[in-house]
Write a protein that holds these residues in place. Structure first.
Motif, PDB file in Angstrom:
ATOM      1  N   LYS A 308       0.601  -1.630  -0.079  1.00 54.34           N
ATOM      2  CA  LYS A 308      -0.339  -0.231  -0.300  1.00 54.34           C
ATOM      3  C   LYS A 308       0.859   1.033   0.031  1.00 54.34           C
ATOM      4  O   LYS A 308       2.123   1.289   0.799  1.00 54.34           O
ATOM      5  N   ILE A 310       1.560   4.858   0.535  1.00 54.19           N
ATOM      6  CA  ILE A 310       1.902   5.550   2.017  1.00 54.19           C
ATOM      7  C   ILE A 310       1.085   7.471   0.995  1.00 54.19           C
ATOM      8  O   ILE A 310       1.938   7.464   0.138  1.00 54.19           O
ATOM      9  N   PRO A 311       0.269   7.484   2.132  1.00 57.12           N
ATOM     10  CA  PRO A 311      -0.102   8.884   0.958  1.00 57.12           C
ATOM     11  C   PRO A 311       0.719   9.680   0.533  1.00 57.12           C
ATOM     12  O   PRO A 311       1.210  10.044   1.416  1.00 57.12           O
ATOM     13  N   ASN A 312       1.507  10.867  -0.179  1.00 53.45           N
ATOM     14  CA  ASN A 312       2.269  11.273  -0.910  1.00 53.45           C
ATOM     15  C   ASN A 312       1.377  12.286  -2.266  1.00 53.45           C
ATOM     16  O   ASN A 312       0.472  12.261  -2.163  1.00 53.45           O
ATOM     17  N   ASP A 338      -2.382   5.841  -3.911  1.00 56.98           N
ATOM     18  CA  ASP A 338      -3.270   6.305  -2.514  1.00 56.98           C
ATOM     19  C   ASP A 338      -3.805   7.252  -2.700  1.00 56.98           C
ATOM     20  O   ASP A 338      -4.612   8.129  -2.508  1.00 56.98           O
ATOM     21  N   HIS A 342      -4.447  11.531  -1.473  1.00 57.70           N
ATOM     22  CA  HIS A 342      -3.578  11.971  -2.894  1.00 57.70           C
ATOM     23  C   HIS A 342      -3.176  12.978  -1.724  1.00 57.70           C
ATOM     24  O   HIS A 342      -4.157  14.107  -2.063  1.00 57.70           O
ATOM     25  N   TRP A 372      -2.556   6.651  -8.661  1.00 55.82           N
ATOM     26  CA  TRP A 372      -2.664   8.215  -8.735  1.00 55.82           C
ATOM     27  C   TRP A 372      -3.012   7.981 -10.244  1.00 55.82           C
ATOM     28  O   TRP A 372      -3.682   8.790 -11.024  1.00 55.82           O
TER      29      TRP A 372
END
Length: 581
Positions: A308, A310-312, A338, A342, A372
């Motif tokens: 998974k 990591i949100p960026n 994400d 995002h 994304w």
């Protein structure tokens, strides 16, 4: 004294002779008898009672411990403290009712259970004593205890549907049970340990002790099936092994741990195994990518394993990247983007799996979703790439983008629900400027709910003079429910391509055209397709000189059944009826 000639240390001693002697009292107190007998007539004698009292009294005797429990036949050291005044004697005597005890207080319990009493007395003053109560526990048999379970082999690679015999060894103490219960996450295993593998992916076999269910062992299984070749080495490295330390807990950043395992296996022909769990990946950690695979290796994810992101906020990333590598397999598991978390607003290149400048790459049974950008991305001079049994779901730009490849097979896969930023296709074969896409075979796949279209091939018309797609076969696919965005590509759309084949597909209920061509889609064969109930034209064919369009069934479409411009070609026979125009 006390019938002892001249006495002793216990009763006192007599020194001297004749009619006058000296009596020396013992250290201990007590009553003693001093007797004198005539030498001339032994029948004549007399006696006197001597009472010995302490000159420095003993005040107390204490034993430690005062209570104790121990097993029959075992030992315990007791201690004593004698207190008094002046220059008293601290000597004691020990005794036990049932067991035995030495002069130093070392007690040995009897062979049977019950209660015992240990007594310690002052030598100087026997009226001063102390006792300890001892509980003797019967001698019970050793409690059965399982200490460990081992399984053999500890890891294995095998083909789907084949069998392997596993064995388990249970160790312990006492009369423990050596029986185990076998289980497998995805395949099946009988009570004797005979395992049958599932069709694909990876699996875990567990042997659990019957005597102690907290004791078990596992074996990591890699299933070779479908399109992925078997690893060339038997090495299997588990990312959760202590040498690597991945957690898979949905919180810990596992990027470095998994990369360490990959680096250990890269180039060996072995396998990196990722068991069930959610592994958080920093997808921009290494040159806009998370995990970077090397050549000659397999990355195997179990069915419940999720990598998974990591949100960026980055516009470009890849959860897994294969770059300048060859002979690489990725099998099973899920790559989770994400998209919903995002933090950026720009860019459209956040990928689940990115492949560039690589050869002999196989992706099998992998799901890529919520990215994304694209679920899967193939670019920059790749060759001999295969995707089988993959799923791309709800990615923002494409399910699969292909911009540069020579030799691509996509089969038995699902591309669905692409939506967010154009082109929004299930598969988009779209060469970048100056590049080509050649020798592509897409078969036995499902394309549904993609906002841009099911399958699109070709560069933009502005680039058609220097970029092209050739020798593509699209066959035996089901394409439905696609379209609705500004692209209006619907089911299948081709441009800027040559010598391609669309055959034996079921193309139905799309929101735009069923099949669309434009911008030099030359030498195109469209045959054996069922094109039904689409909301645009069944086939809208322009710019396709040299086309062969035969033996198709085109019915129930809202627009024209088959429309073609003046481009040369063969457009009959076909079954065309019940269309809108």
């Amino acid at each position: 004294m006390n019938s002892i000639p001249n006495g002793n240390a216990t009763v006192g001693t007599i020194t001297g002779s004749g009619n006058s002697v000296t009596y020396t009292a013992p250290k201990n107190v007590g009553n003693f008898v001093l007797a004198a007998t005539s030498v001339s007539d032994p029948t004549k004698s007399d006696s006197a009672q001597v009472i010995v009292t302490p000159t420095t009294p003993i005040t107390s005797v204490v034993v430690s411990p005062s209570t104790w429990s121990l097993n029959a036949g075992s030992q315990k050291q007791f201690a004593t403290t004698v207190s008094g005044t002046g220059s008293y004697d601290s000597a004691v005597t020990w005794s036990a009712q049932r067991g035995t005890i030495t002069a130093t207080g070392l007690y040995s319990a009897p062979a049977t259970s019950g209660t015992d009493v240990v007594t310690v007395k002052s030598v100087q003053d026997p009226t001063k004593s102390a006792t300890a109560t001892v509980t003797v526990i019967g001698s019970d048999p050793v409690v059965p205890t399982v200490t460990a379970v081992a399984i053999s082999p500890a890891s294995w690679s095998m083909s789907g549907g084949t069998q392997k015999q596993f064995t388990a060894t249970v160790t312990g103490t006492g009369a423990f049970s050596s029986s185990v219960v076998w289980s497998a996450q995805h395949g099946s295993i009988d009570s004797s340990g005979l395992y049958t593998a599932p069709a694909s992916g990876s699996d875990t076999v567990t042997a659990m002790s019957v005597g102690d269910t907290s004791k078990s062992a596992t074996s990591a299984i890699l299933i070779q099936s479908g399109c992925a070749p078997a690893p060339t080495a038997s090495t299997v490295v588990n990312v959760r092994d202590s040498a690597y330390g991945a957690k898979g807990d949905g919180t810990t950043d596992d990027t470095a741990a998994i990369q360490k395992a990959v680096n250990a296996v890269s180039g060996t022909g072995g396998t990196v195994l990722i068991p069930d769990g959610t592994y958080m990946i920093n997808a921009v950690k290494q040159n806009s990518s998370g995990i970077r695979l090397g050549s000659n290796m397999t990355l195997s994810l179990s069915a419940g394993a999720v990598l998974k992101a990591i949100p960026n906020s980055a516009g470009t990333y890849a959860i897994v990247a294969i770059s300048f590598a060859s002979k690489v397999n990725v099998v099973g598991g899920t790559l989770l983007g994400d998209r919903s978390a995002h933090s950026g607003t720009s860019g459209e290149w956040g990928m689940g799996l990115s492949i560039n400048n690589s050869d002999q790459v196989v992706i099998q049974g992998v799901t890529a979703k919520e990215c994304w950008g694209d679920g899967f991305y193939i670019t920059d001079l790749c060759s001999n790439v295969t995707l089988c049994n993959v799923t791309a779901d709800h990615n923002r730009r494409q399910g699969l983008s292909v911009t540069s490849v020579n030799g691509l097979v996509v089969k038995n896969s699902v591309f669905k629900n692409t939506q967010g930023t154009a082109p929004e296709c299930g598969i988009d074969v779209e060469p970048n400027g100056g590049q080509t896409c050649n020798n592509i075979h897409i078969s036995e796949c499902i394309f549904s709910g993609n906002a841009g279209g099911g399958i699109q091939q070709g560069a933009s018309e502005a680039d058609m003079s220097y970029t092209f797609a050739t020798n593509t076969i699209i066959e035996n696919n089901e394409v439905f429910g696609n379209g609705g965005s500004s692209y209006k590509d619907g089911g299948i759309a081709f441009s800027c391509c040559d010598s391609n084949i669309i055959r034996n597909n079921y193309i139905h209920d799309n929101l735009d055209n069923g099949i669309k061509t434009y911008g030099q889609a030359t030498k195109l064969t469209i045959t054996g397709n069922r094109v039904m109930n689409n909301k645009g034209d069944g086939m809208l064919l322009t710019g396709c000189s040299g086309a062969v369009v035969t033996d198709n069934t085109v019915t129930g479409n809202a627009g024209t059944g088959i429309y073609h411009d003046a481009s040369s070609g063969t457009y009959a026979p076909n079954t065309v009826n019940s269309n809108g125009q």
